[in-house]
Scaffold this active site. Structure first.
Site, PDB file in Angstrom:
ATOM      1  N   GLU A  88     102.435  42.638  70.494  1.00 44.00           N
ATOM      2  CA  GLU A  88     101.012  42.541  70.884  1.00 44.00           C
ATOM      3  C   GLU A  88     100.510  43.898  71.362  1.00 44.00           C
ATOM      4  O   GLU A  88      99.768  43.993  72.341  1.00 44.00           O
ATOM      5  CB  GLU A  88     100.826  41.494  71.994  1.00 44.00           C
ATOM      6  N   HIS A 109     101.506  45.556  76.175  1.00 45.12           N
ATOM      7  CA  HIS A 109     100.128  45.816  76.600  1.00 45.12           C
ATOM      8  C   HIS A 109     100.215  46.975  77.597  1.00 45.12           C
ATOM      9  O   HIS A 109     100.615  46.788  78.746  1.00 45.12           O
ATOM     10  CB  HIS A 109      99.522  44.574  77.252  1.00 45.12           C
ATOM     11  N   ASP A 161      98.786  47.097  72.458  1.00 44.40           N
ATOM     12  CA  ASP A 161      97.490  47.755  72.671  1.00 44.40           C
ATOM     13  C   ASP A 161      97.683  48.725  73.826  1.00 44.40           C
ATOM     14  O   ASP A 161      98.460  48.468  74.749  1.00 44.40           O
ATOM     15  CB  ASP A 161      96.327  46.774  72.899  1.00 44.40           C
ATOM     16  N   ASN A 170     109.279  35.820  73.602  1.00 39.10           N
ATOM     17  CA  ASN A 170     108.247  36.862  73.681  1.00 39.10           C
ATOM     18  C   ASN A 170     107.737  36.997  75.113  1.00 39.10           C
ATOM     19  O   ASN A 170     107.498  35.988  75.786  1.00 39.10           O
ATOM     20  CB  ASN A 170     107.085  36.441  72.756  1.00 39.10           C
ATOM     21  N   GLU A 184     106.377  34.103  77.593  1.00 37.07           N
ATOM     22  CA  GLU A 184     106.100  34.400  79.014  1.00 37.07           C
ATOM     23  C   GLU A 184     106.708  33.398  79.997  1.00 37.07           C
ATOM     24  O   GLU A 184     106.027  32.879  80.876  1.00 37.07           O
ATOM     25  CB  GLU A 184     104.581  34.501  79.232  1.00 37.07           C
TER      26      GLU A 184
END
Ligand code: XIL
Length: 297
Positions: free
Chosen positions: A232, A205, A234, A169, A127
């Site tokens: 990651e 996400h 979801d 990432n 990030e």
């Protein structure tokens, strides 16, 4: 195949999950983990605040618990994350300049050395790019040590663990947009100048759907000569099952998309409290989204 991991392996890929050390004594949790997943990411236990709570004093107890559980059960491990502007120990947040620069590089070297030879891929930097339309770097204490901090971190990680793939990432990079293009330009520059980078992670996400150019975005990074991974995943919302299938198909359509990791096992394990974005309900039952993924793999 009847499990996510076995289904992913049919095309040479993995299917992983984030794991919390504190849940490794929950039998429902561990049964699903052991049965379904062949890659593990520590949800918090390998982050800076967890591994170096005091400067120069390293604590690997919980990270090692997750790593050993994975390796003892035939699973691989994604390391997460060596440098990030969040979840830094208080002492690091209070540093700046060359003192911080030395501390962050020492952190990379020490943690990557501790796990040397045991990690499939490290999120070396997490990030670091700004949201919005600038396409530039995020302002952070790390960025203020000099614009070369990301490449310095990748070089230090390569020296410490030459076998690990080294990833950048980030989130909100799932489609073609200013932020993902800023990262794309950095990766292209790193490849041109021989800075060691092997992979790019897309956190994903999501709510209800992936961007329509999700696959094209993965492909443009892969075309730079790096692996891409969904790191990651979801997805909340009523279109969850369809969106999970679309993400799965996109990865399978990109030869260098090597695997998918969901960010937790049951809805009750998710950091997105109350959004139920995962593949198993809070009792550990398979949801429609699970079946949708298994059928798409
Ligand atoms: C989250 C964890 O899931 C939470 O338990 C923790 O409180 C905060 O961090 N992007 C990342 C992950 O790279 O490390 C974050 O994980 C979620 C967002």
């Amino acid at each position: 195949a009847t499990t996510l991991g076995a289904a992913a392996e049919q095309t040479g890929r993995y299917y992983g999950t984030a794991v919390a050390a504190g849940k490794l004594n929950d039998s429902t949790y561990v049964n699903i983990l052991n049965r379904e997943f062949d890659m593990v990411t520590a949800e918090n236990e390998m982050k800076w605040d967890a591994t170096e709570p005091n400067r120069g004093q390293f604590t690997y107890t919980n990270g090692d618990r997750i790593l050993n559980h994975a390796l003892n059960n035939g699973k691989r491990v994604r390391g997460h994350a060596l440098l990030w502007y969040q979840q830094q120990p208080g002492w690091a947040q209070n540093l700046g300049g060359s003192d911080l620069r030395n501390a962050m590089m020492n952190h990379v070297t020490q943690v990557a050395t501790h796990y040397r030879g045991k990690i499939y891929a490290w999120d070396v930097v997490n990030e670091a790019f700004a949201d919005g339309s600038s396409g530039g770097r995020r302002d952070s204490n790390l960025q203020r040590t000099g614009n070369d901090w990301i490449e310095a971190a990748f070089r230090a990680a390569r020296a410490a663990d030459p076998a690990a793939k080294l990833c950048y990432n980030d989130y909100n990079t799932d489609g073609v947009n200013a932020k993902s293009t800023g990262i794309y330009n950095m990766v292209r520059d790193f490849k041109a100048r021989g800075v060691p980078i092997d992979c790019v992670g897309f956190q994903s996400h999501l709510t209800n759907s992936a961007p329509s150019d999700y696959q094209a975005n993965l492909q443009r990074f892969a075309d730079l000569g790096v692996d891409v991974q969904i790191t990651e995943l979801d997805i909340s919302g009523s279109n969850q099952a369809n969106a999970y299938a679309a993400v799965t198909r996109a990865c399978l359509a990109v030869a260098r998309c090597t695997g998918i990791t969901v960010w937790g096992i049951r809805d009750s394990d998710s950091w997105r409290t109350g959004q139920n974005p995962l593949l198993f309900d809070s009792s550990g039952n398979k949801k429609a989204a699970y079946t949708s993924v298994l059928n798409a793999l």
